[in-house]
Every structure is written in C-alpha cells, then in structure tokens.
Design a protein around this motif. Structure first.
Motif, mmCIF file in Angstrom:
data_model
loop_
_atom_site.group_PDB
_atom_site.id
_atom_site.type_symbol
_atom_site.label_atom_id
_atom_site.label_comp_id
_atom_site.label_asym_id
_atom_site.label_seq_id
_atom_site.Cartn_x
_atom_site.Cartn_y
_atom_site.Cartn_z
ATOM 1 N N VAL A 245 0.815 -1.234 0.000
ATOM 2 C CA VAL A 245 0.000 0.000 0.000
ATOM 3 C C VAL A 245 0.833 1.262 0.000
ATOM 4 O O VAL A 245 0.392 2.280 -0.524
ATOM 5 C CB VAL A 245 -0.936 0.127 1.217
ATOM 6 C CG1 VAL A 245 -2.321 -0.313 0.869
ATOM 7 C CG2 VAL A 245 -0.391 -0.522 2.447
ATOM 8 N N GLY B 161 -8.123 4.524 -3.164
ATOM 9 C CA GLY B 161 -7.343 3.298 -3.030
ATOM 10 C C GLY B 161 -5.858 3.490 -3.273
ATOM 11 O O GLY B 161 -5.092 2.528 -3.263
ATOM 12 N N GLY C 121 -3.763 4.933 -1.327
ATOM 13 C CA GLY C 121 -2.980 4.840 -0.085
ATOM 14 C C GLY C 121 -2.900 6.138 0.703
ATOM 15 O O GLY C 121 -2.107 6.251 1.643
ATOM 16 N N LYS C 122 -3.748 7.126 0.386
ATOM 17 C CA LYS C 122 -3.704 8.424 1.064
ATOM 18 C C LYS C 122 -4.051 8.292 2.548
ATOM 19 O O LYS C 122 -3.338 8.810 3.410
ATOM 20 C CB LYS C 122 -4.690 9.409 0.406
ATOM 21 C CG LYS C 122 -4.522 9.529 -1.098
ATOM 22 C CD LYS C 122 -5.549 10.462 -1.716
ATOM 23 C CE LYS C 122 -6.994 10.021 -1.573
ATOM 24 N NZ LYS C 122 -7.370 8.826 -2.317
ATOM 25 N N SER C 123 -5.151 7.589 2.825
ATOM 26 C CA SER C 123 -5.548 7.414 4.230
ATOM 27 C C SER C 123 -4.461 6.677 4.991
ATOM 28 O O SER C 123 -4.078 7.058 6.096
ATOM 29 C CB SER C 123 -6.850 6.623 4.334
ATOM 30 O OG SER C 123 -7.881 7.301 3.681
ATOM 31 N N THR C 124 -3.975 5.615 4.391
ATOM 32 C CA THR C 124 -2.945 4.815 5.050
ATOM 33 C C THR C 124 -1.723 5.678 5.363
ATOM 34 O O THR C 124 -1.157 5.588 6.454
ATOM 35 C CB THR C 124 -2.543 3.624 4.150
ATOM 36 O OG1 THR C 124 -3.729 2.924 3.768
ATOM 37 C CG2 THR C 124 -1.610 2.683 4.876
HETATM 38 N N1 LIG Z 1 -7.074 -2.573 6.903
HETATM 39 C C1 LIG Z 1 -6.828 -2.910 5.609
HETATM 40 N N2 LIG Z 1 -6.608 -4.179 5.269
HETATM 41 C C2 LIG Z 1 -6.354 -4.520 3.986
HETATM 42 N N3 LIG Z 1 -6.299 -3.654 2.977
HETATM 43 C C3 LIG Z 1 -6.519 -2.357 3.247
HETATM 44 C C4 LIG Z 1 -6.801 -1.915 4.578
HETATM 45 N N4 LIG Z 1 -6.977 -0.574 4.555
HETATM 46 C C5 LIG Z 1 -6.811 -0.205 3.280
HETATM 47 N N5 LIG Z 1 -6.540 -1.277 2.478
HETATM 48 C C6 LIG Z 1 -6.254 -1.227 1.034
HETATM 49 O O1 LIG Z 1 -5.137 -0.415 0.868
HETATM 50 C C7 LIG Z 1 -5.279 0.396 -0.272
HETATM 51 C C8 LIG Z 1 -5.138 1.864 0.113
HETATM 52 O O2 LIG Z 1 -6.196 2.230 0.940
HETATM 53 P P1 LIG Z 1 -6.389 3.697 1.478
HETATM 54 O O3 LIG Z 1 -5.153 4.136 2.167
HETATM 55 O O4 LIG Z 1 -7.632 3.722 2.267
HETATM 56 O O5 LIG Z 1 -6.580 4.496 0.125
HETATM 57 P P2 LIG Z 1 -7.197 5.929 -0.116
HETATM 58 O O6 LIG Z 1 -7.360 6.594 1.212
HETATM 59 O O7 LIG Z 1 -6.238 6.598 -0.998
HETATM 60 O O8 LIG Z 1 -8.509 5.702 -0.796
HETATM 61 C C9 LIG Z 1 -6.633 0.070 -0.873
HETATM 62 O O9 LIG Z 1 -6.423 -0.840 -1.914
HETATM 63 C C10 LIG Z 1 -7.369 -0.564 0.246
HETATM 64 O O10 LIG Z 1 -8.292 -1.499 -0.232
#
Ligand SMILES: Nc1ncnc2c1ncn2[C@@H]1O[C@H](COP(=O)(O)OP(=O)(O)O)[C@@H](O)[C@H]1O
Ligand SMILES: [Mg+2]
Lengths: 247, 223
Positions: free
Chosen positions: A21, A42, A44-47
């Motif tokens: 991610v 998707g 990875g901004k939130s992450t």
């Molecule tokens: N807890 C988790 N377990 C597995 N995959 C995750 C989890 N959280 C996010 N993902 C995956 O990681 C990727 C990035 O997610 P996220 O950071 O939420 O993206 P964004 O905020 O940019 O939409 C996505 O493909 C999402 O499905």
C-alpha cells in the motif's frame, strides 16, 4: 544526519498482506507547513496519514514525527498522539457526549487539565468554529458540517502540534463543505503543521505550500498547488485532475 | 375439571408459596449479580489478543452452552463434596446459576462492546487515550446501553432456570409447588400456582425491560 521535518518519511513501506500500500515513501513536512495529499481512491492516502499517528504500523523505512521515531521502544506512542490531531471523514464524534464534552474529554482525562479550565477553553474553541450556540447539543442533533467542526475543535482542544485530515469534507452535503474548509483555513493560518487528504483545490491553492499526488501507493508527483493544478507533469496526474475537474 | 380445583388448598399453602417466591427472587438476584461478575471477567479474557486468556474463556463458554444446566448443577452438587468442598445446597445452587448464566452474560457484553463502531475507538486512540481510558470513557458507556435489554432477557431465563434448584431440595418456588403436589396429590393446583407466580416475575422483569428501553430510547435519540 539530514535535517528533520516535523513529519519525516524516509523510504517507508507498508503492506496489507500481499498489497504494497505504501511504496518507498519519502516525504518531509516542515513545521507550520500545510501539505495536501490527493490521488485516486485506493491509492494509499488514508494509510499514509494514519501511519503518522500510529493508527497503522509501518513495515520498513523510518517515520520520524516531532523528533520521535515511530516503532522505537523509546517512543511513547500514547504521549506522541496527544500532539497529533486526527480529523476523520466520518467525524467519529462520541455520540453519548455533548459537543462540549467531546471537546473536553481528552484534555481532562489525558492532558489532566482541570475541568473548569478545559471547559472554558472548549467553549472558546466551539465559538471559534462557529458553534457557540451548540455546546450542549449531542452529535445526532448536529448537521454533518457542524459535527465536523466539533471534531476539529475536539482536536484543537489538545493543543496539538500537528493536525491530520482524512477527506474531512467528503461525507458532507455540498452546501456544508465551505463552513468546514473555512475553519481549516483559519487553523492553517495560525501556523499549524497539517497533512490534509482532500480534493478541494480551492483549499489547496489558498493555504497549502505543497500538493502531493499519490497513485498505487507511491508519491508520483509533488509541487506547489499552482504547479500541480496548472501544469501537472505526469499522465496519471493529468488523468486524475481531469476527473476531479469534471464535477 | 374445575369443580375439583381446590382454591382452598392453594390459599392454605399460600405462606409456603410466598416463602418460595421470596427465595426464588433473592437467589435469582444474587445469582444474577454473580453472573455479571463471571460474565465481565470472561468477556475481558475473551477480548484479549493473546490465546492465553482467550482460549480458556472460549472453552468455558462453549462447555457451558453445550451442556444442560441440570448436568452442570449435578456436576457441582455431587462433584464439589468429592473435592472436599461441602457447601449448603443453596450455595451450590447460586454458584451453578452464576457460572451458567455468566457464560451467556459474557457473550451479551462482548456483543455490546463489538457493536461500538471502530471509528469511536480510533478517535479515542488518536486523542492519546490509554486502553483503560477508552474503555471507561468511550466504549463501555455506549455498550452499556446496548446490553441492558438482552441482560434483562437473560435475567428472565435465569429466574426460570432457578426452578431446577428444586431438584437439589432448595426451598424455592417450584419446590413449594412440588410439596403441594405430593402432600395432597394436587399437581394441578401446585404447578398452576407456581406458573402464575413465575408469570408475575416475568412481567416485573419485562416491565423493567420496557422502562429501560424507554429510558434508553430517549437517551438513544441523543446518540
Ligand atoms: N485494513 C486494511 N486491510 C487490507 N487492505 C486495506 C486496509 N486498509 C486499506 N486497504 C487497502 O489499501 C489500499 C489503500 O487504501 P487507502 O489508504 O484507504 O486508500 P485511499 O485513502 O487513498 O482511498 C486500498 O487498496 C485498500 O483497499
Ligand atoms: Mg481514504
């Protein structure tokens, strides 16, 4: 050692199972800087911003926040989190607490601020976000925009050094977006260090020093708002911008 | 049939029923307090990450749910003396009900805690709260509201289950019915009367559940 920012990603990687991610993220946010993070869903901004306060753990690389390296045994994560406000897309206010109680809960119990003092500060903060008349309202009695402003006041109540925003206006009806952005602009203008995941170009142009564009877990492009929005350099950022500009 | 029904005998036995009712009420109340204690401990164990506490808690809950209460009661009643614990029947009875109901209470509380949205926990983590603080200030106060109605439902089950204690000669309500049935050969009178009393207890608890629902409903409007 190289100079350290307030938030310093150095070669950070993170996996969810087989999914990479965050790919080799290097990014430094200076004190008082406002960085806007955008990119497709998707990407990875939130992450990325959830790693900063340890809601997600990183796999390798270094992430140094306010001089403390995350994952280091010497770093007290609970303590560090008191210096970092986090505003969620879905507000996440405490439904069983009034607006004022939402704002004072952590100052009283975590910061150990005397109740009277915390309440005085809490009222001032709610007034500052334009909700002086809602101190005793419960979240369910507030509109989305009002809830998000309470959530921002809740973070400010801890007097944080850093504020992180994860799409703070994405869950709002269009007519409520500006009231929340106005509050965020005011916070930025007071010199808060901020990382803001948002697609609000107006906000980015007004207060951000930098826009970072992510795609598929990597930082693809980074520049001033003007550079990024007017002269995107990659196909992917151009494709992304044409999509968000269409509506 | 009704011409043979002896209301006079029932009236005659009323003091005995009264005592039985009182015993049923307080032993159920004590057992319920015990069940809450057992349930809270089991639930806390079950919510731990490591297997060390979780596995025994899960095994216990499964064992209680898979076996009849009567078997559990006899297990304690005949088993404890063998281990050197000779306890009065009443104590064994309360112990059995607490240990049995505690397993169900644990699951009710766990469901309540798990019903709290993840975002609530994340918000409290992000503000620097410790595990204990976020449980005390954020999770449990909300979970409490969700668990009250099912807990009262469990209390109703416990009151009915307490009838089994008549089998180890605890002088509760069902025992009073048995006495009337066997002393006077009047099972209809005996068991219909206790049924009426159980119904009364049921309505009391149900009333409480409705009241709490109304209270939680108004509180719920604020959530
Ligand atoms: N807890 C988790 N377990 C597995 N995959 C995750 C989890 N959280 C996010 N993902 C995956 O990681 C990727 C990035 O997610 P996220 O950071 O939420 O993206 P964004 O905020 O940019 O939409 C996505 O493909 C999402 O499905
Ligand atoms: Mg996101």
């Amino acid at each position: 050692m190289t100079k350290t920012g307030m938030i310093d990603f150095r070669g950070v990687n993170k996996w969810f199972g087989a999914l990479n991610v965050l790919k080799d993220i290097t990014l430094s946010v200076e004190p008082r800087e406002v960085v806007v993070v955008c990119g497709p869903s998707g990407s990875g901004k939130s992450t990325l911003i959830r790693c900063v306060n340890g809601l997600e753990a990183i796999k390798d690389g270094d992430l140094v926040v306010d001089g403390q390296r995350l994952g280091d045994p010497a770093t007290n994560m609970t303590q560090l989190r008191t210096e970092i406000g986090f505003v969620f897309q879905s507000f996440n206010l405490y439904p069983h607490k009034t607006a004022l109680e939402n704002v004072t809960l952590a100052p009283i119990h975590v910061r150990k601020t005397p109740r009277a003092e915390a309440e005085k500060a809490g009222r001032e903060l709610l007034a500052k976000v334009g909700l002086a008349d809602k101190v005793n309202a419960y979240p369910a009695q507030l509109s989305g925009g009002q809830q998000q402003r309470v959530a921002i006041a809740r973070c400010l109540g801890m007097r944080p050094k850093i504020m992180l925003f994860d799409e703070p206006t994405s869950a709002l009806d269009p007519e409520m977006i500006s009231e929340v952005l106005d509050v965020m602009v005011a916070v930025a203008e007071e010199g808060m260090t901020m990382m803001v995941v948002t697609h609000e170009m107006g906000f980015a142009r007004k207060v951000a020093q930098r826009v970072v564009f992510m795609d598929a877990g990597a930082i693809v492009e980074s520049g001033t708002p003007d550079e990024f929005f007017s002269h995107p350099r990659t196909d992917r950022s151009r494709a992304f911008l044409s999509k968000i500009l269409r509506h | 049939m009704l011409e043979n029904f002896s209301f006079r005998t029932i009236v005659e036995y009323l003091p005995l029923f009264g005592q039985g009712l009182v015993t049923t009420v307080w032993l159920s109340a004590l057992s319920f307090v015990g069940a809450l204690a057992v349930g809270i401990v089991l639930c806390a164990m079950n919510l731990q990450r490591g297997w060390l506490f979780r596995t025994p808690a899960k095994a216990y809950i499964d064992a209680v749910r898979a076996t009849p209460l009567l078997a559990q009661l006899y297990f304690l009643y005949f088993g404890l003396p063998r281990l050197g614990f000779v306890l009065p029947e009443l104590v064994v009875g309360i112990l059995a009900l607490s240990l049995n109901s505690g397993a169900y209470v644990a699951e009710i509380i766990r469901a309540g805690i798990l019903s709290i949205p993840r975002g609530q926990v994340e918000a409290s983590v992000a503000s620097g709260m410790t595990y204990v603080q976020r449980m005390r200030l954020v999770v449990l106060p909300q979970a409490f509201k969700v668990t009250i109605p099912p807990l009262l439902g469990q209390a109703i089950v416990l009151v009915k289950d307490s009838a089994l204690l008549s089998l180890i000669s605890v002088a509760e309500l069902t025992r009073a019915g048995q006495l009337l049935a066997s002393d006077r050969f009047m099972p209809a009178e005996g068991f219909l009367t206790i049924a009426a009393f159980y119904l009364l207890l049921y309505y009391c608890l149900k009333g409480l559940a409705t009241l709490s629902g109304r209270w939680l409903g108004t509180a719920g409007a604020r959530t």
